[in-house]
Design a protein around this motif. Sequence first.
Motif, PDB file in Angstrom:
ATOM      1  N   LYS A   1       0.745  -1.124  -0.122  1.00 18.13           N
ATOM      2  CA  LYS A   1      -0.158   0.076  -0.240  1.00 18.13           C
ATOM      3  C   LYS A   1       0.439   1.074   0.487  1.00 18.13           C
ATOM      4  CE  LYS A   1      -3.555   2.084   2.895  1.00 18.13           C
ATOM      5  NZ  LYS A   1      -3.671   1.576   4.023  1.00 18.13           N
TER       6      LYS A   1
ATOM      7  N   SER B   1       4.227   1.548  -1.022  1.00 19.04           N
ATOM      8  CA  SER B   1       4.399   1.897  -2.076  1.00 19.04           C
ATOM      9  C   SER B   1       4.316   2.282  -2.888  1.00 19.04           C
ATOM     10  CB  SER B   1       5.237  -0.080  -2.120  1.00 19.04           C
ATOM     11  OG  SER B   1       5.967  -0.838  -1.474  1.00 19.04           O
ATOM     12  N   ARG B   2       2.926   1.906  -3.641  1.00 18.15           N
ATOM     13  CA  ARG B   2       2.208   2.405  -4.699  1.00 18.15           C
ATOM     14  C   ARG B   2       2.177   3.692  -4.538  1.00 18.15           C
ATOM     15  NH1 ARG B   2      -0.080  -2.931  -3.329  1.00 18.15           N
ATOM     16  NH2 ARG B   2       0.279  -4.141  -5.703  1.00 18.15           N
ATOM     17  N   LEU B   3       2.046   4.731  -2.804  1.00 25.85           N
ATOM     18  CA  LEU B   3       1.490   5.238  -3.069  1.00 25.85           C
ATOM     19  C   LEU B   3       2.511   5.876  -3.283  1.00 25.85           C
ATOM     20  CD1 LEU B   3      -0.278   5.396   0.774  1.00 25.85           C
ATOM     21  CD2 LEU B   3      -1.242   6.017  -1.417  1.00 25.85           C
TER      22      LEU B   3
ATOM     23  N   GLN C   1       3.247   5.587  -7.217  1.00 25.56           N
ATOM     24  CA  GLN C   1       2.377   6.638  -8.097  1.00 25.56           C
ATOM     25  C   GLN C   1       2.599   8.742  -7.634  1.00 25.56           C
ATOM     26  OE1 GLN C   1       0.620   4.996 -10.108  1.00 25.56           O
ATOM     27  NE2 GLN C   1      -0.672   7.383 -11.207  1.00 25.56           N
TER      28      GLN C   1
ATOM     29  N   LEU D   1       7.858  -2.556  -2.473  1.00 26.37           N
ATOM     30  CA  LEU D   1       7.268  -3.783  -3.199  1.00 26.37           C
ATOM     31  C   LEU D   1       7.855  -3.300  -4.778  1.00 26.37           C
ATOM     32  CD1 LEU D   1       5.795  -5.926  -1.896  1.00 26.37           C
ATOM     33  CD2 LEU D   1       4.308  -5.449  -3.292  1.00 26.37           C
TER      34      LEU D   1
ATOM     35  N   ILE E   1       7.857  -3.301  -7.719  1.00 30.04           N
ATOM     36  CA  ILE E   1       6.211  -3.407  -8.658  1.00 30.04           C
ATOM     37  C   ILE E   1       6.624  -3.056  -9.906  1.00 30.04           C
ATOM     38  CG2 ILE E   1       4.008  -2.852  -8.855  1.00 30.04           C
ATOM     39  CD1 ILE E   1       3.697  -2.165  -6.197  1.00 30.04           C
TER      40      ILE E   1
ATOM     41  N   LEU F   1       5.003  -0.216 -12.289  1.00 31.52           N
ATOM     42  CA  LEU F   1       5.214   1.443 -11.788  1.00 31.52           C
ATOM     43  C   LEU F   1       6.225   1.701 -12.049  1.00 31.52           C
ATOM     44  CD1 LEU F   1       2.255   0.842  -8.743  1.00 31.52           C
ATOM     45  CD2 LEU F   1       2.052   2.086 -10.760  1.00 31.52           C
TER      46      LEU F   1
END
Lengths: 292, 183
Positions: free
Chosen positions: A70, A72-74, A77, A97, A99, A102
């Motif tokens: 969670k 990591s995605r923030l 992005q 993470l 990804i 991304l």
Amino acid sequence: MLIAGTVPVTDMPLIFGRVEKEGKKLRVDGHYLPCTQGTMAMVSAALATTCHLGLEPPRVLLAGDIGTGKGSRLIYQYLIEHIEELAPRVLALHYCLPIVTLMQKLYTAVEKCRPRPVLIADAGSMYAAKAAGVAPHFDIFTPDPSEIAFLADPEAVHPAYISRHLFEDAFARVPELIKHAYANGGAAKCLLVKGAVDYIVKDGVIVDEIKEPDVPQMECIGGTGDTITGMVTAFAYAELELEQAASISAKANRAAGQRANPTPATSVAEIIDQLPVVFRENLCSWSGICTR
Amino acid sequence: MVLSWLKKSLEARAGTAVARGLVIFTTVEEAMKAEKVLKKAGFDCKLVAPPPDMRKGCDLALEIDLVEQTAVARTLTGRVSFMGIYPCKGEMEPLQVEKVTRFAEHVMIKSGNMKLVFDIKTGVIVNISGGGCPDIPYLYTRLVGTHLAAAPRPRDEGRTLCALMLDRALEKALEIWKGVAPN
């Protein structure tokens, strides 16, 4: 300089700001974080370096993530959408993470920046860069021997899936694995392979080997690789050539370890505490950077 | 700037593909049930036809983010029967080689990219090193300072392949501590 990575705090939101040291903790945007293994060890070492050099403290982009991805995605992005306005001269990506999609988008966004930042990756961000096929576009990676085996294995998508023979021999075959990593497109332009011998590599050629002082206990201590990456980031921000930044960082890490007289149970914070003295005593002779 | 952006971002979640892996099942029904279980638990996954060389069971597999293998296996176990989880390319099984280094009062176990160190007299975990996945700094806070026998298992609390490697290091350390394996 911008350092981006996750911290092991459940539900900590995305935060951004300059880092300050308060006692034993680091303060960012009103959040107090301990200097433990991972991103905060890296940030602590970068801060110790900028303090010595008289540079502004690192800017950091952090988010809580205990493995769900969670935070990591923030981070990915936010960087994808804002990297141009953030305009860092040096961008260091750390515990996230891996990804792939991304990372590819982030790389595309970074390539649009003018001037393009120096790109540094370690930990999960390095895994993502390799898996995304953008490793050669990074300026420096800082793998350990098991991770250089991963970078050398064209099929591996994570260090857990490297070939058994590569892992078993990794520690004795680092120079050979470095060649494979470059041949297979798994290496950045510059590498600092951390281990019993630290190898500094530029465009596939080993340009320096650092072996002394030898402090075997350092391998046990979580975060002692992160500190090297933090120093490399700060020295790159000070506009040293990357291979020189890498050499000095490797030497300083070893010297700090020796000064701390560590056992395998020593914490990384005790190593980082030694960096100011190490810099005062050695940096001038190592680099020609002589501060008062 | 961060807060306003954060709100927007949470509404439109980013793409999530990482290096992919496949969960292989005996029957189509199990594959479809697993998809429901994993999606409900928040995993990104999709039903796909496995490539011919990976067609060990039925004609339907579940594609997942391989780095989350540990969490996927934990979520499915006891709910849906599956034959295995495999990467889409490269080695089919995670590395299973542990190296042991002995210091005066401590033992270090290396497993893949992870290292775990414990006090040989007390059995207390004193350090964890290596890895790059975000659950590792979290597991460091959970495991360091605890006794090997009482420590939470990384395979139970972690989610990633780094956690799986750390679990194997812990397992080896437990064997040494209990005198089952030579140190």
